[in-house]
Design an enzyme around this catalytic site. Structure first.
Site, PDB file in Angstrom:
ATOM      1  N   GLY A 190      44.603  42.815  31.069  1.00 49.93           N
ATOM      2  CA  GLY A 190      43.731  42.582  32.204  1.00 49.93           C
ATOM      3  C   GLY A 190      44.085  43.452  33.392  1.00 49.93           C
ATOM      4  N   SER A 191      44.369  42.812  34.543  1.00 53.70           N
ATOM      5  CA  SER A 191      44.678  43.555  35.764  1.00 53.70           C
ATOM      6  C   SER A 191      46.099  44.098  35.797  1.00 53.70           C
ATOM      7  CB  SER A 191      44.456  42.646  36.981  1.00 53.70           C
ATOM      8  OG  SER A 191      43.115  42.227  37.069  1.00 53.70           O
ATOM      9  N   GLU A 205      43.257  46.581  28.505  1.00 52.60           N
ATOM     10  CA  GLU A 205      43.516  46.232  27.103  1.00 52.60           C
ATOM     11  C   GLU A 205      43.330  44.726  26.921  1.00 52.60           C
ATOM     12  OE1 GLU A 205      47.216  47.809  25.705  1.00 52.60           O
ATOM     13  OE2 GLU A 205      46.682  49.884  26.207  1.00 52.60           O
ATOM     14  N   GLU A 213      36.311  46.425  38.358  1.00 49.21           N
ATOM     15  CA  GLU A 213      37.241  47.274  39.116  1.00 49.21           C
ATOM     16  C   GLU A 213      38.267  46.450  39.891  1.00 49.21           C
ATOM     17  OE1 GLU A 213      37.173  50.146  38.305  1.00 49.21           O
ATOM     18  OE2 GLU A 213      35.164  50.851  37.939  1.00 49.21           O
ATOM     19  N   ARG A 224       5.153  31.229  49.447  1.00 44.98           N
ATOM     20  CA  ARG A 224       5.245  29.841  49.014  1.00 44.98           C
ATOM     21  C   ARG A 224       5.002  28.909  50.200  1.00 44.98           C
ATOM     22  NH1 ARG A 224       4.741  26.129  44.961  1.00 44.98           N
ATOM     23  NH2 ARG A 224       6.449  24.623  44.939  1.00 44.98           N
TER      24      ARG A 224
END
Length: 392
Positions: free
Chosen positions: A135-136, A131, A374, A279
């Protein structure tokens, strides 16, 4: 075939699935990924191709029309998809988590209703836990479902829904008994129409959140305003079990994010190796200069280490054992190593890496999402540390 990211002990069927997805990535994703990403365009043709391959039903049981494959197979598929374009793996990830939760925790009626259509890709899932203000800190969610007869009425605001617009099913965590802590949380299976605006009475998806990377796939909010939902839509039929159900989904989701990190890192390494071979400076390829050679060696080692840890975490979950320690380690390591490998590839490309014409520029913007998706690196370290302290 490169020696990197080889997985021993696979069945012939698993090897065939991985080879098919790898060919699909090389032919259908890599040639168009950067253009679609820069346009922030939803990759409908790629999604249709994945649906044709049966990837939306990869882990859904055969009795429901899926392929019935393991978490390991899924992780290896995600690794290949992310090598092509990380956003594509995001389109299947939340779908996979929701299907996993229904298969593991849903009622017989819920499994019979949703899983066959999810396997076919007709129903596509999104996962909603976070939300705007928490957060966590999952315990701080404020979205509330209040019983009303045979229904619940939901009010609140959810955030960071991958596939929030394109999905037509959202597994949503809300509070049904705020005084009961995590035992007062319930997961609901919310049906809605795909798209933006009011997608069901009392349910609004405001629009896509503009992001620095991870484009193409839609990331949204979800607003409940006196949204009415039948009690039959409680996942598993019993309120108060949502926290455990969601954490089970997050656990397999962390293996997915680790696999994404492996895929993006692998692609960054491939680009760096190819560029270093072509390169030239001071009359020879830069790959032959010791500074670049050492950097390539470090990158390859990180790519391989992250892959093997991800495989270990997936196999542990497939064995039926708790894998939050291994999943946390894999997600943490793969995310950090992906960032480092992409940055080293960026350095090897020099000034060209800053050009939007080069693929590494896209990877450089995508990699940071893996540090927070996650659960942040700090959250993973907290999980790892606590689990280690439980050891006797």
């Amino acid at each position: 075939m490169s020696r990197l990211q080889q997985t021993h002990g696979l069945t012939d069927e698993q090897r065939e699935i991985i080879a098919t997805v790898r060919a699909f990535v090389d032919k259908e994703i890599l040639p168009v990924a950067t253009g679609l990403e820069h346009a922030d365009a939803y990759p409908q043709a790629i999604v249709d191709g994945m649906r044709g391959l049966g990837l939306f039903g990869l882990t859904i049981g055969e009795e429901y029309g899926g392929l019935g494959e393991s978490l390991l197979t899924y992780a290896l598929v995600v690794e290949e998809l992310s090598r092509g374009w990380m956003s594509v793996s995001g389109i299947v990830n939340t779908h996979f988590i929701v299907a996993w939760m229904i298969a593991q925790h849903g009622t017989a009626e819920q499994r019979a209703h949703y899983l066959p259509r999810m396997a076919a890709g007709e129903i596509r899932g999104a996962f909603s836990m976070s939300e705007p203000d928490c957060g966590s800190d999952v315990s701080a969610i404020r979205t509330r479902a209040v019983p009303d007869g045979d229904d619940y009425v939901i009010d609140g605001r959810k955030m960071w829904l991958t596939n929030g617009g394109s999905a037509n099913l959202v597994a949503t965590l809300v509070k049904t008994d705020p005084a009961a802590g995590h035992r007062g949380m319930t997961a609901f299976l919310v049906d809605k129409e795909p798209g933006f605006g009011e997608v069901a009475p009392g349910l609004t998806v405001p629009g896509k959140i503009d992001k620095m990377g991870y484009k193409g796939v839609d990331t949204t909010e979800l607003i409940f305003d006196s949204y009415r939902i039948p009690s039959a839509q409680v996942l598993g039929g019993t309120p108060g079990r949502g926290f455990y159900q969601m954490m089970d989904g997050v656990e397999v989701g962390r293996v997915n994010v680790a696999a994404r990190g492996c895929g993006v890192a692998r692609r960054a390494y491939e680009l760096a190796l190819d560029y270093a071979r072509r390169r030239e400076t001071f009359g020879r390829p830069i790959a032959e200069h010791q500074a670049v050679l050492f950097r390539l060696a470090e990158m390859a080692t990180k790519v391989e280490a992250a892959h093997q840890m991800t495989v270990m975490a997936a196999r542990r979950k497939d064995s039926g054992e708790r894998n939050d320690l291994e999943a946390g380690m894999a997600k943490y390591l793969a995310g950090e190593y992906c960032k480092e490998v992409v940055e080293d590839a960026f350095r090897i490309h020099g000034g060209y890496a800053y050009s939007t014409e080069y693929e590494i520029e896209r990877l450089y913007r995508e990699a940071p999402m893996l540090l927070i998706g996650e659960g942040t690196a700090d959250i993973q370290k907290m999980i790892i540390g606590r689990r280690l302290l439980e050891e006797r």
